[in-house]
Write a protein that holds these residues in place. Structure first.
Motif, mmCIF file in Angstrom:
data_model
loop_
_atom_site.group_PDB
_atom_site.id
_atom_site.type_symbol
_atom_site.label_atom_id
_atom_site.label_comp_id
_atom_site.label_asym_id
_atom_site.label_seq_id
_atom_site.Cartn_x
_atom_site.Cartn_y
_atom_site.Cartn_z
ATOM 1 N N TYR A 85 38.901 37.454 51.280
ATOM 2 C CA TYR A 85 38.380 37.869 49.970
ATOM 3 C C TYR A 85 39.312 38.880 49.294
ATOM 4 O O TYR A 85 39.492 38.834 48.069
ATOM 5 C CB TYR A 85 36.978 38.445 50.102
ATOM 6 C CG TYR A 85 35.945 37.452 50.621
ATOM 7 C CD1 TYR A 85 36.039 36.092 50.333
ATOM 8 C CD2 TYR A 85 34.884 37.873 51.399
ATOM 9 C CE1 TYR A 85 35.108 35.182 50.819
ATOM 10 C CE2 TYR A 85 33.947 36.977 51.889
ATOM 11 C CZ TYR A 85 34.064 35.633 51.592
ATOM 12 O OH TYR A 85 33.143 34.733 52.071
ATOM 13 N N ARG A 122 42.060 37.222 47.476
ATOM 14 C CA ARG A 122 41.655 36.382 46.344
ATOM 15 C C ARG A 122 41.243 37.193 45.118
ATOM 16 O O ARG A 122 40.677 36.628 44.180
ATOM 17 C CB ARG A 122 40.489 35.483 46.764
ATOM 18 C CG ARG A 122 40.882 34.426 47.760
ATOM 19 C CD ARG A 122 39.706 33.564 48.114
ATOM 20 N NE ARG A 122 40.076 32.518 49.060
ATOM 21 C CZ ARG A 122 39.204 31.817 49.768
ATOM 22 N NH1 ARG A 122 37.909 32.039 49.634
ATOM 23 N NH2 ARG A 122 39.626 30.896 50.606
ATOM 24 N N ILE A 123 41.511 38.480 45.100
ATOM 25 C CA ILE A 123 41.046 39.296 43.967
ATOM 26 C C ILE A 123 41.650 38.841 42.643
ATOM 27 O O ILE A 123 41.017 38.979 41.601
ATOM 28 C CB ILE A 123 41.290 40.809 44.178
ATOM 29 C CG1 ILE A 123 42.767 41.106 44.363
ATOM 30 C CG2 ILE A 123 40.434 41.360 45.304
ATOM 31 C CD1 ILE A 123 43.100 42.590 44.317
ATOM 32 N N GLN A 125 39.544 36.511 40.428
ATOM 33 C CA GLN A 125 38.338 36.981 39.755
ATOM 34 C C GLN A 125 38.539 37.005 38.246
ATOM 35 O O GLN A 125 39.615 37.350 37.751
ATOM 36 C CB GLN A 125 37.981 38.397 40.224
ATOM 37 C CG GLN A 125 37.567 38.490 41.666
ATOM 38 C CD GLN A 125 37.207 39.919 42.043
ATOM 39 O OE1 GLN A 125 37.025 40.784 41.207
ATOM 40 N NE2 GLN A 125 37.095 40.143 43.342
ATOM 41 N N GLU A 126 37.490 36.652 37.518
ATOM 42 C CA GLU A 126 37.537 36.731 36.065
ATOM 43 C C GLU A 126 37.627 38.207 35.676
ATOM 44 O O GLU A 126 36.916 39.048 36.215
ATOM 45 C CB GLU A 126 36.269 36.105 35.471
ATOM 46 C CG GLU A 126 36.317 35.981 33.966
ATOM 47 C CD GLU A 126 35.102 35.278 33.406
ATOM 48 O OE1 GLU A 126 34.688 35.654 32.303
ATOM 49 O OE2 GLU A 126 34.589 34.361 34.068
ATOM 50 N N PHE A 150 40.371 40.043 36.132
ATOM 51 C CA PHE A 150 41.449 40.722 36.860
ATOM 52 C C PHE A 150 42.623 40.932 35.899
ATOM 53 O O PHE A 150 42.933 40.054 35.130
ATOM 54 C CB PHE A 150 41.900 39.867 38.064
ATOM 55 C CG PHE A 150 43.038 40.467 38.836
ATOM 56 C CD1 PHE A 150 42.799 41.377 39.840
ATOM 57 C CD2 PHE A 150 44.361 40.147 38.527
ATOM 58 C CE1 PHE A 150 43.852 41.942 40.546
ATOM 59 C CE2 PHE A 150 45.411 40.705 39.226
ATOM 60 C CZ PHE A 150 45.150 41.607 40.236
ATOM 61 N N THR A 170 39.044 44.329 35.624
ATOM 62 C CA THR A 170 37.765 44.391 36.328
ATOM 63 C C THR A 170 37.931 43.710 37.680
ATOM 64 O O THR A 170 38.289 42.537 37.745
ATOM 65 C CB THR A 170 36.665 43.659 35.526
ATOM 66 O OG1 THR A 170 36.619 44.211 34.209
ATOM 67 C CG2 THR A 170 35.322 43.804 36.189
ATOM 68 N N ILE A 171 37.682 44.479 38.735
ATOM 69 C CA ILE A 171 37.798 43.931 40.095
ATOM 70 C C ILE A 171 36.531 44.294 40.856
ATOM 71 O O ILE A 171 36.120 45.457 40.872
ATOM 72 C CB ILE A 171 39.018 44.512 40.837
ATOM 73 C CG1 ILE A 171 40.307 44.194 40.086
ATOM 74 C CG2 ILE A 171 39.084 43.965 42.264
ATOM 75 C CD1 ILE A 171 41.523 44.911 40.623
ATOM 76 N N VAL A 172 35.915 43.273 41.465
ATOM 77 C CA VAL A 172 34.802 43.515 42.369
ATOM 78 C C VAL A 172 35.398 43.429 43.768
ATOM 79 O O VAL A 172 35.725 42.352 44.254
ATOM 80 C CB VAL A 172 33.666 42.483 42.180
ATOM 81 C CG1 VAL A 172 32.548 42.730 43.182
ATOM 82 C CG2 VAL A 172 33.150 42.528 40.741
ATOM 83 N N TRP A 173 35.560 44.599 44.392
ATOM 84 C CA TRP A 173 36.177 44.646 45.709
ATOM 85 C C TRP A 173 35.163 44.172 46.757
ATOM 86 O O TRP A 173 33.994 44.546 46.709
ATOM 87 C CB TRP A 173 36.634 46.058 46.033
ATOM 88 C CG TRP A 173 37.784 46.490 45.167
ATOM 89 C CD1 TRP A 173 37.718 47.243 44.037
ATOM 90 C CD2 TRP A 173 39.152 46.155 45.351
ATOM 91 N NE1 TRP A 173 38.975 47.398 43.496
ATOM 92 C CE2 TRP A 173 39.882 46.755 44.293
ATOM 93 C CE3 TRP A 173 39.848 45.420 46.300
ATOM 94 C CZ2 TRP A 173 41.264 46.629 44.154
ATOM 95 C CZ3 TRP A 173 41.224 45.306 46.170
ATOM 96 C CH2 TRP A 173 41.926 45.896 45.118
#
Length: 192
Positions: free
Chosen positions: A168, A171-172, A175-176, A178, A181-184
């Protein structure tokens, strides 16, 4: 009655800037004559104005721009010091860039979306590298136990959780939003 000493107007020997006024000294060898020292003259300078100085030239006094101080390259924002009188040289401005991700546009600094994305991407990659290194340290003993056939079911599950976490992390970029905005992903240590 003695002659009154004339006012003299002094200027700097290198920059020729007006320094101030004083009075001439009497000539001890010629009664009634006055000594005018070097870098001084008898004609009064004009009044200066904001951002300018008065300096002496071959033809008399002149008013020139005074932009001495820190200047910034409009090409890359680097700072340098302007030490001579006169206008700001082409390719420079006295306006400091707000950040390294601003570029010069006409007469002001504007945020560069390309530089902003590059800086955010670099920051995200650095964070990811640190998290991947931390994960590798945690996975090492678990992988060793699995490799020698001595891992418990809990250790096997934890190893699989760390492997999923690393996938995961890698694969950052998918992410939409990026890199703004990053959801770690949550590490297995945070899930406990």
């Amino acid at each position: 009655m003695k002659n009154k000493a004339p006012k003299i107007y002094n200027y700097h020997g290198v920059t020729l800037e007006y320094l101030g006024e004083s009075v001439a000294d009497a000539d001890p060898l010629d009664v009634g004559a006055w000594l005018i020292p070097g870098n001084a003259c008898l004609d009064a300078p004009p009044a200066s104005k904001q951002g300018h100085v008065v300096r002496r030239s071959d033809s008399g006094w002149e008013i020139v721009e005074d932009n001495r101080g820190v200047m910034y390259s409009t090409e890359n924002g680097s700072a340098s010091v302007l030490s001579e009188l006169g206008p700001i040289p082409d390719g420079y401005t006295s306006k400091q860039p707000p950040s390294p991700i601003h570029t010069w546009s006409g007469n002001t600094w504007r945020l560069s979306k390309e530089l902003e994305n590059a800086a955010l991407t670099q920051e995200a990659n650095a964070t990811r590298s640190k998290l991947l290194a931390d994960a590798s340290v945690r996975m090492g003993p678990l992988q060793d136990a699995a490799d020698i056939g001595d891992a418990s079911d809990a250790e096997k599950d934890m190893l699989m959780a760390w492997k999923r976490y690393r996938v995961y992390l890698n694969r950052i970029e998918l992410q939409e939003g990026f890199p703004k905005t990053i959801v770690w992903p949550q590490s297995p240590d945070e899930e406990i």
